[in-house]
Design a protein around this motif. Sequence first.
Motif, PDB file in Angstrom:
ATOM      1  N   ALA A   1      10.315 -24.226 -66.256  1.00 10.19           N
ATOM      2  CA  ALA A   1      10.695 -22.834 -66.522  1.00 10.19           C
ATOM      3  C   ALA A   1       9.514 -22.168 -67.209  1.00 10.19           C
ATOM      4  O   ALA A   1       8.851 -22.778 -68.057  1.00 10.19           O
ATOM      5  CB  ALA A   1      11.931 -22.764 -67.415  1.00 10.19           C
TER       6      ALA A   1
ATOM      7  N   ALA B   1      19.280 -23.536 -65.514  1.00  7.48           N
ATOM      8  CA  ALA B   1      18.124 -23.959 -64.695  1.00  7.48           C
ATOM      9  C   ALA B   1      17.742 -25.412 -64.982  1.00  7.48           C
ATOM     10  O   ALA B   1      17.070 -26.059 -64.177  1.00  7.48           O
ATOM     11  CB  ALA B   1      16.937 -23.044 -64.967  1.00  7.48           C
TER      12      ALA B   1
ATOM     13  N   VAL C   1      11.526 -23.637 -61.547  1.00  5.20           N
ATOM     14  CA  VAL C   1      12.956 -23.423 -61.317  1.00  5.20           C
ATOM     15  C   VAL C   1      13.449 -22.096 -61.911  1.00  5.20           C
ATOM     16  O   VAL C   1      14.540 -21.627 -61.579  1.00  5.20           O
ATOM     17  CB  VAL C   1      13.812 -24.584 -61.883  1.00  5.20           C
ATOM     18  CG1 VAL C   1      13.514 -25.878 -61.129  1.00  5.20           C
ATOM     19  CG2 VAL C   1      13.585 -24.749 -63.377  1.00  5.20           C
TER      20      VAL C   1
ATOM     21  N   PRO D   1      15.505 -27.016 -66.997  1.00  3.08           N
ATOM     22  CA  PRO D   1      14.093 -27.411 -66.860  1.00  3.08           C
ATOM     23  C   PRO D   1      13.769 -28.664 -67.674  1.00  3.08           C
ATOM     24  O   PRO D   1      14.377 -28.921 -68.710  1.00  3.08           O
ATOM     25  CB  PRO D   1      13.332 -26.205 -67.425  1.00  3.08           C
ATOM     26  CG  PRO D   1      14.279 -25.601 -68.408  1.00  3.08           C
ATOM     27  CD  PRO D   1      15.655 -25.810 -67.854  1.00  3.08           C
ATOM     28  N   ASP D   2      12.764 -29.405 -67.181  1.00  4.66           N
ATOM     29  CA  ASP D   2      12.218 -30.529 -67.972  1.00  4.66           C
ATOM     30  C   ASP D   2      11.077 -30.045 -68.866  1.00  4.66           C
ATOM     31  O   ASP D   2      10.740 -30.685 -69.852  1.00  4.66           O
ATOM     32  CB  ASP D   2      11.631 -31.598 -67.021  1.00  4.66           C
ATOM     33  CG  ASP D   2      12.650 -32.059 -66.004  1.00  4.66           C
ATOM     34  OD1 ASP D   2      13.702 -32.566 -66.416  1.00  4.66           O
ATOM     35  OD2 ASP D   2      12.401 -31.883 -64.789  1.00  4.66           O
TER      36      ASP D   2
ATOM     37  N   ALA E   1       5.478 -31.130 -60.269  1.00  5.81           N
ATOM     38  CA  ALA E   1       6.406 -30.164 -60.842  1.00  5.81           C
ATOM     39  C   ALA E   1       6.717 -29.035 -59.868  1.00  5.81           C
ATOM     40  O   ALA E   1       5.933 -28.736 -58.958  1.00  5.81           O
ATOM     41  CB  ALA E   1       5.812 -29.582 -62.128  1.00  5.81           C
ATOM     42  N   ARG E   2       7.900 -28.425 -60.073  1.00  5.44           N
ATOM     43  CA  ARG E   2       8.319 -27.278 -59.268  1.00  5.44           C
ATOM     44  C   ARG E   2       8.881 -26.218 -60.212  1.00  5.44           C
ATOM     45  O   ARG E   2       9.584 -26.575 -61.165  1.00  5.44           O
ATOM     46  CB  ARG E   2       9.428 -27.694 -58.300  1.00  5.44           C
ATOM     47  CG  ARG E   2       8.938 -28.453 -57.086  1.00  5.44           C
ATOM     48  CD  ARG E   2       8.288 -27.519 -56.070  1.00  5.44           C
ATOM     49  NE  ARG E   2       7.727 -28.259 -54.933  1.00  5.44           N
ATOM     50  CZ  ARG E   2       6.544 -28.886 -54.943  1.00  5.44           C
ATOM     51  NH1 ARG E   2       5.800 -28.867 -56.053  1.00  5.44           N
ATOM     52  NH2 ARG E   2       6.099 -29.512 -53.880  1.00  5.44           N
TER      53      ARG E   2
ATOM     54  N   ARG F   1       9.386 -32.816 -61.638  1.00  2.00           N
ATOM     55  CA  ARG F   1       9.742 -32.175 -62.891  1.00  2.00           C
ATOM     56  C   ARG F   1      10.054 -30.702 -62.672  1.00  2.00           C
ATOM     57  O   ARG F   1       9.435 -30.051 -61.851  1.00  2.00           O
ATOM     58  CB  ARG F   1       8.584 -32.278 -63.890  1.00  2.00           C
ATOM     59  CG  ARG F   1       7.979 -33.650 -64.022  1.00  2.00           C
ATOM     60  CD  ARG F   1       8.965 -34.716 -64.480  1.00  2.00           C
ATOM     61  NE  ARG F   1       9.450 -34.448 -65.839  1.00  2.00           N
ATOM     62  CZ  ARG F   1       8.764 -34.740 -66.930  1.00  2.00           C
ATOM     63  NH1 ARG F   1       7.584 -35.287 -66.829  1.00  2.00           N
ATOM     64  NH2 ARG F   1       9.250 -34.464 -68.127  1.00  2.00           N
ATOM     65  N   ARG F   2      11.045 -30.196 -63.385  1.00  2.31           N
ATOM     66  CA  ARG F   2      11.513 -28.818 -63.260  1.00  2.31           C
ATOM     67  C   ARG F   2      10.872 -27.966 -64.362  1.00  2.31           C
ATOM     68  O   ARG F   2      11.023 -28.272 -65.537  1.00  2.31           O
ATOM     69  CB  ARG F   2      13.033 -28.795 -63.374  1.00  2.31           C
ATOM     70  CG  ARG F   2      13.710 -29.657 -62.297  1.00  2.31           C
ATOM     71  CD  ARG F   2      15.191 -29.851 -62.611  1.00  2.31           C
ATOM     72  NE  ARG F   2      15.903 -28.581 -62.645  1.00  2.31           N
ATOM     73  CZ  ARG F   2      16.453 -27.987 -61.578  1.00  2.31           C
ATOM     74  NH1 ARG F   2      16.330 -28.556 -60.384  1.00  2.31           N
ATOM     75  NH2 ARG F   2      17.105 -26.839 -61.686  1.00  2.31           N
TER      76      ARG F   2
END
Length: 195
Positions: A4, A78, A30, A80-81, A27-28, A1-2
């Motif tokens: 922000a 970006a 972004v 994001p999720d 998650a990472r 999962r992205r």
Amino acid sequence: RRVAILISGGGSNMAALLESMTGDHPARPVLVLSNDPAAGGLALARAAGVPTAAVDHRPFGRDRAAFEADLSAHLDRAAPDILCLAGFMRVLTAGFVGRHAGRMLNIHPSLLPKYPGLNTHARALEAGDTQAGCTVHEVIADLDAGPVLGQARVPVLPDDTPDRLAARVLPWEHRLYPAVLRRFAAGDRTPVLLP
Ligand code: GRF
């Protein structure tokens, strides 16, 4: 999962979240995005190798929608999720919140539903509460009012001041938010209750 992360200041909660997103974490980060180009957290994010952006809200005056359109331009890039508000001090419109419904979290320094808004620790002391703490919740249009995803409780001590209470709560924010994000990113909305 992205992920922000939106900040306004020092970004200590952001830093805790960044440190937690390693190894097998689902998650990472972004993007770290701020409404203040001078926010100290932006330097922390850059040092961690996370892309950053800033949209100064001041030139927009009361035109929240125009400010949010610029925020959204950075967020769209970006993709994001999940959005994490972390010491983000701007009220977001229902339109912006609606576009991220079910995917936006916030940390608030009180045991919600008590003390939504500002000066939470002073209000808890004023009320003579014996406990205080912090809450991570899903963001909905009403300020500080969405479903609770986690809480951490601390004792209020005699002759506490708002600053002393804030200093006791903040480390628990740094434990709570990463724990909630890990669960949330794995699709688990079971509340995290600390200690
Ligand atoms: C923290 O008390 C947080 O609960 C509130 O803003 C304060 C500063 O957060 N939302 P940070 O150090 O910028 O993450």
